[in-house]
Design an enzyme around this catalytic site. Structure first.
Site, PDB file in Angstrom:
ATOM      1  N   LYS A  53     -14.487  -0.361   4.659  1.00  0.00           N
ATOM      2  CA  LYS A  53     -13.884  -0.682   5.951  1.00  0.00           C
ATOM      3  C   LYS A  53     -14.938  -1.176   6.956  1.00  0.00           C
ATOM      4  O   LYS A  53     -16.154  -1.009   6.735  1.00  0.00           O
ATOM      5  CB  LYS A  53     -13.166   0.564   6.484  1.00  0.00           C
ATOM      6  CG  LYS A  53     -11.966   0.997   5.615  1.00  0.00           C
ATOM      7  CD  LYS A  53     -11.212   2.162   6.271  1.00  0.00           C
ATOM      8  CE  LYS A  53     -10.005   2.565   5.443  1.00  0.00           C
ATOM      9  NZ  LYS A  53      -9.204   3.630   6.121  1.00  0.00           N
ATOM     10  N   ASN A  75     -13.065   5.853   8.639  1.00  0.00           N
ATOM     11  CA  ASN A  75     -13.409   6.728   7.515  1.00  0.00           C
ATOM     12  C   ASN A  75     -13.992   5.986   6.307  1.00  0.00           C
ATOM     13  O   ASN A  75     -13.855   6.428   5.167  1.00  0.00           O
ATOM     14  CB  ASN A  75     -12.211   7.613   7.145  1.00  0.00           C
ATOM     15  CG  ASN A  75     -10.999   6.808   6.720  1.00  0.00           C
ATOM     16  OD1 ASN A  75     -11.064   5.584   6.668  1.00  0.00           O
ATOM     17  ND2 ASN A  75      -9.914   7.482   6.392  1.00  0.00           N
TER      18      ASN A  75
HETATM   19  P1  ATP Z   1      -6.457   5.011   2.939  1.00  0.00           P
HETATM   20  O1  ATP Z   1      -5.021   4.601   2.745  1.00  0.00           O
HETATM   21  O2  ATP Z   1      -7.177   4.194   3.996  1.00  0.00           O
HETATM   22  O3  ATP Z   1      -7.222   5.119   1.659  1.00  0.00           O
HETATM   23  P2  ATP Z   1      -5.578   7.712   3.064  1.00  0.00           P
HETATM   24  O4  ATP Z   1      -4.690   7.341   1.933  1.00  0.00           O
HETATM   25  O5  ATP Z   1      -6.521   8.855   2.861  1.00  0.00           O
HETATM   26  O6  ATP Z   1      -6.463   6.486   3.516  1.00  0.00           O
HETATM   27  P3  ATP Z   1      -3.329   7.352   4.787  1.00  0.00           P
HETATM   28  O7  ATP Z   1      -2.428   8.478   5.122  1.00  0.00           O
HETATM   29  O8  ATP Z   1      -2.881   6.328   3.804  1.00  0.00           O
HETATM   30  O9  ATP Z   1      -4.741   7.981   4.352  1.00  0.00           O
HETATM   31  O10 ATP Z   1      -3.715   6.633   6.147  1.00  0.00           O
HETATM   32  C1  ATP Z   1      -4.234   5.305   6.112  1.00  0.00           C
HETATM   33  C2  ATP Z   1      -5.362   5.200   7.107  1.00  0.00           C
HETATM   34  O11 ATP Z   1      -4.830   5.371   8.403  1.00  0.00           O
HETATM   35  C3  ATP Z   1      -6.447   6.275   6.983  1.00  0.00           C
HETATM   36  O12 ATP Z   1      -7.466   5.954   6.077  1.00  0.00           O
HETATM   37  C4  ATP Z   1      -6.978   6.299   8.387  1.00  0.00           C
HETATM   38  O13 ATP Z   1      -7.930   5.257   8.582  1.00  0.00           O
HETATM   39  C5  ATP Z   1      -5.752   6.053   9.224  1.00  0.00           C
HETATM   40  N1  ATP Z   1      -5.146   7.299   9.671  1.00  0.00           N
HETATM   41  C6  ATP Z   1      -4.464   8.206   8.938  1.00  0.00           C
HETATM   42  N2  ATP Z   1      -4.044   9.226   9.675  1.00  0.00           N
HETATM   43  C7  ATP Z   1      -4.474   8.972  10.932  1.00  0.00           C
HETATM   44  C8  ATP Z   1      -4.373   9.656  12.175  1.00  0.00           C
HETATM   45  N3  ATP Z   1      -3.723  10.814  12.285  1.00  0.00           N
HETATM   46  N4  ATP Z   1      -4.947   9.076  13.260  1.00  0.00           N
HETATM   47  C9  ATP Z   1      -5.604   7.910  13.174  1.00  0.00           C
HETATM   48  N5  ATP Z   1      -5.732   7.208  12.036  1.00  0.00           N
HETATM   49  C10 ATP Z   1      -5.184   7.721  10.928  1.00  0.00           C
END
Ligand code: ATP
Ligand code: MG
Length: 134
Positions: free
Chosen positions: A10, A113
């Protein structure tokens, strides 16, 4: 059986100059790397990619962030690739990610992240297709 997943380095990790460290970890974990590319997403690209999160309160911030600078996209292949890459990344929130995981090492916040990984075979297929077209 070999499986494929879509990984993204990212914008926060690119700015932090840890592409090399993350790629090195990916190779150490036994993944083969395909379709490696650096690119910049428009806000619309980011909205399309994260369409499943359209109704979440963080959607606008997330898509602003993902279109804020260059990212690195790649297809990773190995046995159990989807689950393995998510384990190597660690929990979504770097503060909750286990020691030694990529998000613990390089993430800054739940939004910034460092990396992305597909979460299931269906999403991996969608995400690989999404980036192989453009
Ligand atoms: P990714 O899909 O990026 O691999 P993930 O599967 O661990 O991450 P998801 O629930 O799919 O998490 O959320 C997608 C992305 O949205 C997260 O990686 C993060 O960058 C962002 N995100 C998730 N939850 C929050 C939150 N509560 N506040 C802000 N950003 C969030
Ligand atoms: Mg996800």
């Amino acid at each position: 059986m070999s499986e494929k997943t879509l990984a993204i380095i990212k914008p926060d990790a690119v700015k932090k100059r840890v592409i090399g460290k993350i790629m090195s970890r990916i190779e150490d974990e036994g993944f083969s790397i395909h379709e490696l590319r650096m690119r910049s997403l428009t806000k619309e690209d980011a909205e399309g990619f994260y369409a499943v999160h359209r109704d979440k309160i963080f959607f606008s911030d997330l898509t602003d962030f993902m279109s804020s600078g260059p990212i690195v996209t790649m297809v990773l292949e190995r046995e159990n690739a989807i689950k393995h890459w998510r384990a190597v990344m660690g929990a979504t929130n770097p503060a909750e990610a286990a020691p030694g995981t990529i998000r613990r090492n390089y993430g800054f916040s739940i939004e910034r992240n460092a990396t992305h990984g597909s979460d299931a075979p269906e999403t991996a297929a969608f995400e690989i297709d999404h980036f192989s077209k453009k």
